[in-house]
Design a protein around this motif. Structure first.
Motif, PDB file in Angstrom:
ATOM      1  N   GLU A 127       0.828  -1.206   0.000  1.00 60.41           N
ATOM      2  CA  GLU A 127       0.000   0.000   0.000  1.00 60.41           C
ATOM      3  C   GLU A 127       0.865   1.260   0.000  1.00 60.41           C
ATOM      4  N   TYR A 202      -0.307  -3.725  -7.387  1.00 58.02           N
ATOM      5  CA  TYR A 202      -1.160  -3.398  -6.241  1.00 58.02           C
ATOM      6  C   TYR A 202      -2.497  -2.883  -6.731  1.00 58.02           C
ATOM      7  N   SER A 204      -5.504  -0.746  -5.729  1.00 57.96           N
ATOM      8  CA  SER A 204      -5.895   0.273  -4.749  1.00 57.96           C
ATOM      9  C   SER A 204      -7.407   0.436  -4.712  1.00 57.96           C
ATOM     10  N   GLU A 208      -8.023   5.304  -1.436  1.00 55.89           N
ATOM     11  CA  GLU A 208      -6.561   5.436  -1.440  1.00 55.89           C
ATOM     12  C   GLU A 208      -6.104   6.356  -2.564  1.00 55.89           C
TER      13      GLU A 208
END
Length: 273
Positions: A127, A202, A204, A208
């Motif tokens: 993250e 990743y 999100s 975010e």
């Protein structure tokens, strides 16, 4: 940015060009001097630009230039871009988070190749890496985009309320990791080699993404939409094959680079499918 080898890149470009031309024609009554367009196609230097350029639409109404390099840093002169478009690219991290590959770190991702079913520290490391990378992307574009310019980002992600381990793509990457561990147990590769391989992607959430844009401070968020996945009428077997092809296309280079000739890709993705 993240153009790959087409042809979907050219669909995006044509949509943008037509939208700007329509806007121009609605605002300016004299259509004798329509604006000209120069399109910069960007991806890593190892991208197959030859294939990209040979598949250019012959009847295009814009000029083309290729720009190799990572979009996490500067690529263009100051105040030189009016519109930036990136689709299915910003989920790729600039690197695997360092803590994830550190045996002494609580974020070490032993036994897995992805973060979604790992511990909280591993998830947090991914993250944070995504937030840093997006911040770098926005900092670089802030120098390059003219005042009043526009950035359009289409990125695969998850809903704010969806846990990482319930995202379809994340589940797929976890299954791929289990296939690699099966190969390690069969002696085709080693568990240590699997432990040291992590996928730099990743997914999100909108929250975010919004938080990083606001913290960066260089851009205002004009619109944020969550687009649902289109439901397919394919059979289970057809869906599995499509997912296998999709993931292989994105990861085969990384897998070959890490495992070399130890793993035969056909065997790995037959197992995955």
């Amino acid at each position: 940015m993240g153009c790959s080898v087409g042809p979907n890149t050219f669909v995006a470009v044509q949509n943008i060009v037509e939208a700007v031309l329509n806007k121009y024609q609605n605002l300016v009554h004299d259509h004798s001097g329509l604006p000209e367009f120069l399109v910069f196609l960007n991806d890593h230097a190892l991208n197959d630009f030859n294939t990209l350029f040979t598949s250019l639409p012959p009847d295009r109404n814009y000029y083309i230039a290729g720009v190799p390099g990572s979009f996490h840093g500067r690529l263009f002169p100051a105040d030189s871009l009016h519109i930036v478009h990136t689709s299915y690219a910003l989920q790729w991290l600039s690197q695997v988070p360092e803590e994830v590959e550190d045996v002494s770190s609580p974020a070490w991702n032993k036994g897995r190749v992805y973060y979604s079913s790992a511990g909280d520290q591993t998830v947090k490391a991914y993250e944070d890496q995504f937030a840093r990378d997006l911040d770098c992307f926005l900092h670089a574009r802030a120098k390059e985009v003219v005042c009043g310019g526009l950035i359009m980002i289409l990125v695969p992600g998850r809903l704010n309320t969806t846990p990482h381990d319930r995202v379809f793509s994340n589940i797929s990457y976890d299954i791929l990791g289990s296939c690699l561990m099966d190969m390690a147990k069969m002696g085709i590769t080693s568990e240590e080699k699997v432990d040291s391989f992590n996928i730099p992607i990743y997914f999100s959430s909108p929250r975010e993404l919004e938080a990083t844009v606001e913290k960066n401070g260089y851009f205002s968020l004009e619109r944020l939409e969550c687009l649902p996945l289109k439901k397919s009428q394919d059979t289970i077997q057809q869906k599995a094959r499509a997912v296998s092809y999709h993931i292989r296309a994105g990861l085969e280079f990384l897998l070959k680079e890490h495992f070399g000739n130890e793993i035969i890709m056909d065997e790995l993705f037959d197992s995955f499918q």
